[in-house]
Design an enzyme around this catalytic site. Sequence first.
Site, mmCIF file in Angstrom:
data_model
loop_
_atom_site.group_PDB
_atom_site.id
_atom_site.type_symbol
_atom_site.label_atom_id
_atom_site.label_comp_id
_atom_site.label_asym_id
_atom_site.label_seq_id
_atom_site.Cartn_x
_atom_site.Cartn_y
_atom_site.Cartn_z
ATOM 1 N N TYR A 135 -3.104 -0.384 10.080
ATOM 2 C CA TYR A 135 -2.947 -0.714 8.661
ATOM 3 C C TYR A 135 -1.567 -0.298 8.164
ATOM 4 O O TYR A 135 -0.882 -1.065 7.485
ATOM 5 C CB TYR A 135 -4.052 -0.008 7.869
ATOM 6 C CG TYR A 135 -4.086 -0.327 6.399
ATOM 7 C CD1 TYR A 135 -4.636 -1.522 5.946
ATOM 8 C CD2 TYR A 135 -3.605 0.582 5.458
ATOM 9 C CE1 TYR A 135 -4.699 -1.814 4.587
ATOM 10 C CE2 TYR A 135 -3.664 0.290 4.101
ATOM 11 C CZ TYR A 135 -4.212 -0.903 3.669
ATOM 12 O OH TYR A 135 -4.257 -1.185 2.326
ATOM 13 N N SER A 162 0.853 -1.183 0.000
ATOM 14 C CA SER A 162 0.000 0.000 0.000
ATOM 15 C C SER A 162 0.887 1.231 0.000
ATOM 16 O O SER A 162 2.072 1.156 0.353
ATOM 17 C CB SER A 162 -0.878 -0.007 1.268
ATOM 18 O OG SER A 162 -1.489 1.248 1.485
#
Length: 264
Positions: free
Chosen positions: A157, A144
């Site tokens: 995250y 990501s």
Amino acid sequence: MNQFSLKGKTALITGAVYGIGFAIAESLAEAGATIVFNDRSQEGLDRGLKAYREKDIQAHGYLCDVTDETAVENMIGQIKEEVGSIDILVNNAGIIKRIPMIEMSAADFRQVIDIDLNGPFIVSKAVIPQMIENGGGKIINICSMMSELGRETVSAYAAAKGGLKMLTRNIASEYGKYNIQCNGIGPGYIATPQTAPLREKQPDGSRHPFDQFIIAKTPAERWGTTADLQGPAVFLASPASDFVNGHILYVDGGILAYIGKQPE
């Protein structure tokens, strides 16, 4: 020789029921790979099988939680017996919990880390011995932009995806000698049904504030699509990337290279 052909290869894409994982599976199938996927619920598994049938893709689905080491080992053994050895692994399964850090429980933090970081470790660990035995393989971890950047409400995250970036590099370092290439794809902001509310026009016809923010931060001046991830996935899964290892390919329209527009 077509360097991008995946004919005769078996690809496991975890959690590939919809969205990014499904799009990647679709592109690998188009390149010739046999598709295997998992989901942790029967409902999700059935949904995925239906979606693949609608695309005329003969996919093999397995019920498995990627955080359960015993279940993963059993699934990998079952896939080898029923479909064949896994040549390509895409660690796609993941979750995000948008909670300010001081309001987030340790249990919620652990759950994100468990699925987004421990899951790829567990599945890779189960697949690598087959790849060594077969003389090589490809592992693609779905990282990501939060592997590089922080942002409000995504502490767990970002921690998981930062860890996944380093797990990617370590797998490359440890198992490159066995002709195993482990790389990552770092998607930017992708237009999916889940992000649709953030792209809706406001009553006055203007962009949603978050949509404005993303467009202003992206040199391409648009959101990405799942199709934008398909070519990079085929490249990293194919012989074309045999000397690419430990790399994170950010498919973000240039966000990470850009400081953003000057306010008018």
